[in-house]
Design a protein around this motif. Sequence first.
Motif, PDB file in Angstrom:
ATOM      1  N   ALA A  90      32.887  27.740  39.253  1.00 21.66           N
ATOM      2  CA  ALA A  90      33.108  27.197  40.595  1.00 21.66           C
ATOM      3  C   ALA A  90      34.510  27.540  41.097  1.00 21.66           C
ATOM      4  O   ALA A  90      34.699  27.888  42.270  1.00 21.66           O
ATOM      5  N   ALA A  91      35.517  27.453  40.211  1.00 18.32           N
ATOM      6  CA  ALA A  91      36.888  27.782  40.612  1.00 18.32           C
ATOM      7  C   ALA A  91      36.988  29.240  41.039  1.00 18.32           C
ATOM      8  O   ALA A  91      37.682  29.568  42.013  1.00 18.32           O
ATOM      9  N   ALA A  92      36.291  30.128  40.312  1.00 20.65           N
ATOM     10  CA  ALA A  92      36.307  31.537  40.688  1.00 20.65           C
ATOM     11  C   ALA A  92      35.647  31.753  42.048  1.00 20.65           C
ATOM     12  O   ALA A  92      36.146  32.523  42.883  1.00 20.65           O
ATOM     13  N   MET A  93      34.537  31.074  42.288  1.00 18.19           N
ATOM     14  CA  MET A  93      33.879  31.195  43.589  1.00 18.19           C
ATOM     15  C   MET A  93      34.790  30.715  44.708  1.00 18.19           C
ATOM     16  O   MET A  93      34.904  31.357  45.761  1.00 18.19           O
ATOM     17  N   LEU A  94      35.471  29.594  44.483  1.00 20.36           N
ATOM     18  CA  LEU A  94      36.365  29.066  45.510  1.00 20.36           C
ATOM     19  C   LEU A  94      37.538  30.015  45.757  1.00 20.36           C
ATOM     20  O   LEU A  94      38.020  30.149  46.885  1.00 20.36           O
ATOM     21  N   GLY A  95      38.007  30.694  44.700  1.00 21.33           N
ATOM     22  CA  GLY A  95      39.084  31.668  44.876  1.00 21.33           C
ATOM     23  C   GLY A  95      38.687  32.825  45.768  1.00 21.33           C
ATOM     24  O   GLY A  95      39.517  33.380  46.501  1.00 21.33           O
ATOM     25  N   LEU A  96      37.403  33.193  45.748  1.00 27.40           N
ATOM     26  CA  LEU A  96      36.934  34.288  46.601  1.00 27.40           C
ATOM     27  C   LEU A  96      36.995  33.940  48.084  1.00 27.40           C
ATOM     28  O   LEU A  96      36.972  34.833  48.933  1.00 27.40           O
TER      29      LEU A  96
ATOM     30  N   VAL B 190      48.432  40.838  43.861  1.00 25.40           N
ATOM     31  CA  VAL B 190      49.271  40.873  42.667  1.00 25.40           C
ATOM     32  C   VAL B 190      50.112  39.614  42.579  1.00 25.40           C
ATOM     33  O   VAL B 190      50.324  39.050  41.504  1.00 25.40           O
ATOM     34  N   HIS B 191      50.582  39.141  43.740  1.00 24.19           N
ATOM     35  CA  HIS B 191      51.432  37.952  43.803  1.00 24.19           C
ATOM     36  C   HIS B 191      50.777  36.751  43.151  1.00 24.19           C
ATOM     37  O   HIS B 191      51.449  35.867  42.621  1.00 24.19           O
ATOM     38  N   THR B 192      49.432  36.707  43.160  1.00 27.59           N
ATOM     39  CA  THR B 192      48.734  35.558  42.589  1.00 27.59           C
ATOM     40  C   THR B 192      47.808  35.930  41.438  1.00 27.59           C
ATOM     41  O   THR B 192      47.710  35.207  40.460  1.00 27.59           O
ATOM     42  N   GLY B 193      47.139  37.074  41.539  1.00 29.44           N
ATOM     43  CA  GLY B 193      46.043  37.308  40.622  1.00 29.44           C
ATOM     44  C   GLY B 193      46.250  38.318  39.516  1.00 29.44           C
ATOM     45  O   GLY B 193      45.566  38.246  38.490  1.00 29.44           O
ATOM     46  N   ALA B 194      47.159  39.273  39.670  1.00 27.79           N
ATOM     47  CA  ALA B 194      47.215  40.379  38.720  1.00 27.79           C
ATOM     48  C   ALA B 194      47.609  39.936  37.322  1.00 27.79           C
ATOM     49  O   ALA B 194      47.250  40.564  36.338  1.00 27.79           O
ATOM     50  N   THR B 195      48.357  38.854  37.190  1.00 33.02           N
ATOM     51  CA  THR B 195      48.785  38.375  35.881  1.00 33.02           C
ATOM     52  C   THR B 195      48.004  37.150  35.445  1.00 33.02           C
ATOM     53  O   THR B 195      48.451  36.359  34.618  1.00 33.02           O
ATOM     54  N   ALA B 196      46.782  37.008  35.990  1.00 29.04           N
ATOM     55  CA  ALA B 196      46.019  35.792  35.758  1.00 29.04           C
ATOM     56  C   ALA B 196      45.710  35.554  34.290  1.00 29.04           C
ATOM     57  O   ALA B 196      45.712  34.411  33.822  1.00 29.04           O
TER      58      ALA B 196
ATOM     59  N   THR C  62      42.855  30.742  35.964  1.00 32.06           N
ATOM     60  CA  THR C  62      42.643  32.172  35.846  1.00 32.06           C
ATOM     61  C   THR C  62      41.441  32.623  36.663  1.00 32.06           C
ATOM     62  O   THR C  62      41.472  33.661  37.332  1.00 32.06           O
ATOM     63  N   GLY C  63      40.361  31.848  36.601  1.00 31.28           N
ATOM     64  CA  GLY C  63      39.187  32.172  37.412  1.00 31.28           C
ATOM     65  C   GLY C  63      39.535  32.236  38.889  1.00 31.28           C
ATOM     66  O   GLY C  63      39.130  33.171  39.601  1.00 31.28           O
ATOM     67  N   GLN C  64      40.311  31.267  39.364  1.00 27.07           N
ATOM     68  CA  GLN C  64      40.734  31.276  40.765  1.00 27.07           C
ATOM     69  C   GLN C  64      41.621  32.472  41.075  1.00 27.07           C
ATOM     70  O   GLN C  64      41.467  33.131  42.104  1.00 27.07           O
TER      71      GLN C  64
END
Length: 436
Positions: free
Chosen positions: A255-261, A72-78, A379-381
């Motif tokens: 790619a950014a989303a993949m790197l975020g994983l 949540v600290h990083t992703g919930a409000t993406a 947002t993807g990340q």
Amino acid sequence: MYLSTVSRPAAEEPDPRPRRRRFALVSGNVVALGTVSLITDVSAEMVAAVLPLYLVLGLHLSPVAFGVLDGVHTGATALLRVVGGFAADRFRRRKLIAGIGYTLSAVAKLGLLLAGRSVPAIGAVIAVDRIGKGVRSAPRDALITLSTPPEALGRAFGVHRAMDSVGAFLGPLAAFAVLLVVGQSYDAVFVTSFCIAALAVVVLVLFVRERPAGEAANGETADGAAVDGSGDPTVSVREAFGLLRGGPARRLVLAAAMLGLATIGDGFVYLLLQRREDLGLRWFPLLAVGTSLAYLLLAAPLGILADRIGRLPVVIGGYTALGATYLLLAGPVDGWPLIALTLALYGAFYAATDGVLIALAGPVLPARLRTTGIALVQTGQALAYLVSSVLFGLAWQAWGPESAVRAAAVAVAGVLVGTLLLLASSSRPTTRKVPR
């Protein structure tokens, strides 16, 4: 245009700016934005340095619950990143939108005092803080790209992130000092953090300009109107999300989303170190200092290197350092060598990826949609990071911390292969040097 490099157009007009100006390291606007980020990071890292201890050891959260809150600290409000980015582009008020984000994050520091020991309330306050970060990040980075010539974006982001990391370096030290003076009083840390965050908002209002006075760059006129040939300065929703139909931008977001994983979060890394080395709670905030020191020393040099050899290789090198960090946490090394190597590699990861990825994105995004495009990448990340944090918390609880972090290292390797295939398979990079 290649994603991994900056190339010179075939017919490039002479740069009308004075020679001295072209050889300046960065613009004044970048320095002002860096100062705002420095002060804000002192505030943010004061809280971040004590929050894992407060949640896991003070409130006795399980690894899964901590993973959810960390996500949540990083992703919930993406998704609000995209809203903020679109609003900044549509109304061309990037400074205003960034200011709203910085203000929300400052107010959230006081919210932690009111939340007490209620986990749902703490989660809500953290969400507000992340709304602020989500809203401000893309407009701030867009202001940097619009204040910098394309061939120097790596340098500009390197300097900005170096200033940002000074704040990240000082924040845990400030938290350590507050706890040393007042004892285990987290409330004192939260109040001090709010005061510092409020100062950052003042600096933003007084010193950051919407556009450098008298300059026009990257496809906009001096008064901020887009000159992309559309004849309509207003950005539409359809046009903004049309970025995802374009090949380069779509590949970059994926790619950014993949790197975020592949990213499990600072809190988990520091908790793993504290657990392995049985560090005293008083010393826990100083782990972030080591990471920030490495980030501080490497951010500007790696940004300049990215301008010279290509940004994609530097990003790949950063995630390689992240994989090595995870392997160290599950390996045979222990004691001070483990702590020093882990924090150095973790700082190198941030220095090679944080600003460089946005610098890589800048040249492939049109100026009138620059903030929206950057927000889509972020947002993807962030959404991927939310998934990653929850999955790592589940893996920790099911398999134990060592097995979970080994699985994270394997995930980094897989993501790197996917990123290279996505961004580098369709073209051969062509590089050029930038002025020293």
